[in-house]
Design an enzyme around this catalytic site. Sequence first.
Site, PDB file in Angstrom:
ATOM      1  N   GLY A  81       8.902  11.562  10.146  1.00 36.97           N
ATOM      2  CA  GLY A  81       8.557  10.901  11.076  1.00 36.97           C
ATOM      3  C   GLY A  81       7.501   9.661  10.438  1.00 36.97           C
ATOM      4  O   GLY A  81       7.542   9.451   9.522  1.00 36.97           O
ATOM      5  N   CYS A 107       5.753   4.888   9.013  1.00 36.35           N
ATOM      6  CA  CYS A 107       6.179   4.188   7.938  1.00 36.35           C
ATOM      7  C   CYS A 107       7.759   4.477   7.318  1.00 36.35           C
ATOM      8  O   CYS A 107       8.767   3.611   7.645  1.00 36.35           O
ATOM      9  CB  CYS A 107       5.577   4.330   6.712  1.00 36.35           C
ATOM     10  SG  CYS A 107       3.982   3.803   6.762  1.00 36.35           S
ATOM     11  N   GLU A 121       1.080  -1.222   0.032  1.00 35.30           N
ATOM     12  CA  GLU A 121       0.151  -0.012   0.128  1.00 35.30           C
ATOM     13  C   GLU A 121       0.802   1.273   0.175  1.00 35.30           C
ATOM     14  O   GLU A 121       1.837   1.306   0.788  1.00 35.30           O
ATOM     15  CB  GLU A 121      -0.858  -0.101   1.338  1.00 35.30           C
ATOM     16  CG  GLU A 121      -1.819   1.097   1.223  1.00 35.30           C
ATOM     17  CD  GLU A 121      -2.715   1.329   0.164  1.00 35.30           C
ATOM     18  OE1 GLU A 121      -3.346   0.590  -0.618  1.00 35.30           O
ATOM     19  OE2 GLU A 121      -2.482   2.338  -0.480  1.00 35.30           O
TER      20      GLU A 121
HETATM   21  N1  LIG Z   1       0.009   3.959   8.079  1.00 31.27           N
HETATM   22  C1  LIG Z   1       0.110   4.113   6.829  1.00 31.27           C
HETATM   23  O1  LIG Z   1       0.504   5.196   6.245  1.00 31.27           O
HETATM   24  C2  LIG Z   1       0.765   3.028   5.871  1.00 31.27           C
HETATM   25  C3  LIG Z   1       0.898   3.243   4.632  1.00 31.27           C
HETATM   26  C4  LIG Z   1       1.207   2.289   3.835  1.00 31.27           C
HETATM   27  C5  LIG Z   1       1.437   0.974   4.542  1.00 31.27           C
HETATM   28  N2  LIG Z   1       1.488   0.529   5.691  1.00 31.27           N
HETATM   29  C6  LIG Z   1       1.454  -0.429   6.456  1.00 31.27           C
HETATM   30  O2  LIG Z   1       0.378  -1.102   6.550  1.00 31.27           O
HETATM   31  C7  LIG Z   1       0.614  -1.979   7.859  1.00 31.27           C
HETATM   32  C8  LIG Z   1      -0.481  -1.417   8.492  1.00 31.27           C
HETATM   33  O3  LIG Z   1      -0.153  -0.108   9.144  1.00 31.27           O
HETATM   34  P1  LIG Z   1      -1.196   0.963   9.870  1.00 31.27           P
HETATM   35  O4  LIG Z   1      -0.359   2.069   9.856  1.00 31.27           O
HETATM   36  O5  LIG Z   1      -2.497   0.628   9.360  1.00 31.27           O
HETATM   37  O6  LIG Z   1      -1.180   0.173  11.360  1.00 31.27           O
HETATM   38  P2  LIG Z   1      -2.054   0.213  12.809  1.00 31.27           P
HETATM   39  O7  LIG Z   1      -1.169   0.127  13.824  1.00 31.27           O
HETATM   40  O8  LIG Z   1      -2.865   1.655  12.341  1.00 31.27           O
HETATM   41  O9  LIG Z   1      -3.241  -0.786  12.608  1.00 31.27           O
HETATM   42  C9  LIG Z   1      -3.132  -1.927  12.680  1.00 31.27           C
HETATM   43  C10 LIG Z   1      -4.423  -2.973  13.237  1.00 31.27           C
HETATM   44  O10 LIG Z   1      -4.156  -4.114  13.504  1.00 31.27           O
HETATM   45  C11 LIG Z   1      -4.804  -4.426  14.407  1.00 31.27           C
HETATM   46  N3  LIG Z   1      -4.259  -5.859  14.753  1.00 31.27           N
HETATM   47  C12 LIG Z   1      -3.247  -6.173  15.646  1.00 31.27           C
HETATM   48  N4  LIG Z   1      -3.090  -7.694  15.622  1.00 31.27           N
HETATM   49  C13 LIG Z   1      -4.373  -8.333  15.117  1.00 31.27           C
HETATM   50  C14 LIG Z   1      -4.737  -9.413  15.177  1.00 31.27           C
HETATM   51  N5  LIG Z   1      -4.040 -10.481  15.277  1.00 31.27           N
HETATM   52  N6  LIG Z   1      -6.115  -9.558  14.386  1.00 31.27           N
HETATM   53  C15 LIG Z   1      -6.670  -8.320  14.050  1.00 31.27           C
HETATM   54  N7  LIG Z   1      -6.230  -7.310  14.011  1.00 31.27           N
HETATM   55  C16 LIG Z   1      -5.048  -7.086  14.771  1.00 31.27           C
HETATM   56  C17 LIG Z   1      -4.590  -3.449  15.653  1.00 31.27           C
HETATM   57  O11 LIG Z   1      -5.214  -3.581  16.537  1.00 31.27           O
HETATM   58  C18 LIG Z   1      -4.762  -2.244  14.737  1.00 31.27           C
HETATM   59  O12 LIG Z   1      -5.904  -1.880  14.623  1.00 31.27           O
HETATM   60  C19 LIG Z   1       2.104  -1.907   8.421  1.00 31.27           C
HETATM   61  O13 LIG Z   1       3.013  -2.951   7.718  1.00 31.27           O
HETATM   62  C20 LIG Z   1       2.534  -0.341   7.615  1.00 31.27           C
HETATM   63  O14 LIG Z   1       3.765  -0.478   7.524  1.00 31.27           O
HETATM   64  C21 LIG Z   1       0.937   1.723   6.533  1.00 31.27           C
END
Ligand SMILES: NC(=O)c1ccc[n+]([C@@H]2O[C@H](COP(=O)([O-])OP(=O)(O)OC[C@H]3O[C@@H](n4cnc5c(N)ncnc54)[C@H](O)[C@@H]3O)[C@@H](O)[C@H]2O)c1
Length: 441
Positions: free
Chosen positions: A260, A263, A151
Amino acid sequence: MKNIAVIGTGYVGLVTGTCLAETGNNVICVDIDANKIANLKRGKITIYEPQLDVYFERNLKQDRLHFTTDLAEAVAKSQLIFLALPTPPGEDGSADLSYVLGVAEQIGHLLKTEYKIIIDKSTVPVGTAERVHKAIAANSKAEFDVVSNPEFLREGFAVEDFMKPDRVVIGTSSSKARKEIEELYLPFVRQGNPILFMDERSAELTKYAANSFLATKISFMNEMANLCELLGADVDQVRIGIGSDARIGKRFLFPGIGYGGSCFPKDVQALVKSASDVKYDFKILKSVMEVNEKQKTALLPKIQKFFGNDLKGKKIAIWGLAFKPDTDDIREAPSLYIIEALLNEGAEITAFDPEAMQKVKSILGKKIKFAENQYDVLTGADALVICTEWAAFRNPDFQKMLDQIGQKVIFDGRNLYANEQMKKLGFAYYSIGRKTVKKSK
Ligand SMILES: NC(=O)c1ccc[n+]([C@@H]2O[C@H](COP(=O)([O-])OP(=O)(O)OC[C@H]3O[C@@H](n4cnc5c(N)ncnc54)[C@H](O)[C@@H]3O)[C@@H](O)[C@H]2O)c1
């Protein structure tokens, strides 16, 4: 219409689920955080992201967007299963895959006979699709494919980026999975942006390459800004001078107090670790990390010098806590590093941020104070420190600022104002990579 499960309902999961519902799919989002799911079920959105509330409410109403803590229910109901789980840095800097592999193992127990596609949206090191496949296959005889679909959304523009992506990257060697996913994404690329199909490993690495390149661009400009200060040049002029070269491009050239968020810091670190695991010393990225670490507190020596190295009892107002505008995300936010350094020096901090104050309150508690608005925070302050470039800070009511602030001093970590303007208003003004405007007598 496809039946879709999104496992992990954070920034990526909630945006993915909501946007896929918006294009007519039936989506069920899963999270282990029961409180979060309860809020979402009653229509209370859990993150701040422009436009998301509109799509969220519409799709709840249309009964296309659902929430549960029950993984089994979600897997049973869905043909496509997205993983949007955290991949935080482990102790050695590598991406911690325990969430992704843990859920993969659980999915293995839940797959019955029907063919399903597990689509990894989390940012994961090369080889993870194979590991997810193995973890599922260890517990299941069902037919399934694992696809890498990194993503690229930006927080603050997440909905816009998801709905109209520059590109969609799909890593798969399965023609069956390819067809399903192409159908799913076609509504998002009607303007002709590409869906890029590649092998799983290349897709996984593409995500790290993109974030690491952007982090490198930022750190390069931050070093250039530091050099400008020493050589008496103006980084804004240099930025414009190089940005009009199409090979360089205008974006991501703004210097500041470092990158910051959830990511860039972790992804650069994870790529350096992946490289070192295969005995490759990724020198540029090591420097990028080092430069960024230092840049987060680049304003500190300027503040110390201004106050004759005595910050005890100095009242410092902070504008901006989120790691960037239009988000409430404070993960790895430079503001937190500056606040910590100022507190260590005995300063008293009052902060304002349009969206991120609640999150900072939950980690800093009573260590700092918070204000209701961007002007109240200035009352009696010895200086203002700007950490995030929220639009509301770009063109403020300067008279109101002058009326409230104790000492007319601004340390601007985001270069929001022109030096001439600050001079006219009588502010002492310190920014990044530009000349200092001294205090008027
Ligand atoms: N935030 C961004 O801008 C962004 C952009 C691109 C990619 N990513 C990637 O996407 C991934 C997710 O990032 P995010 O920012 O959404 O993380 P986040 O921490 O906001 O969300 C992760 C969610 O997963 C849940 N979770 C944890 N364990 C779980 C389980 N066993 N079953 C169900 N839910 C569970 C958590 O409670 C949380 O709500 C990461 O690998 C990140 O690097 C993030």
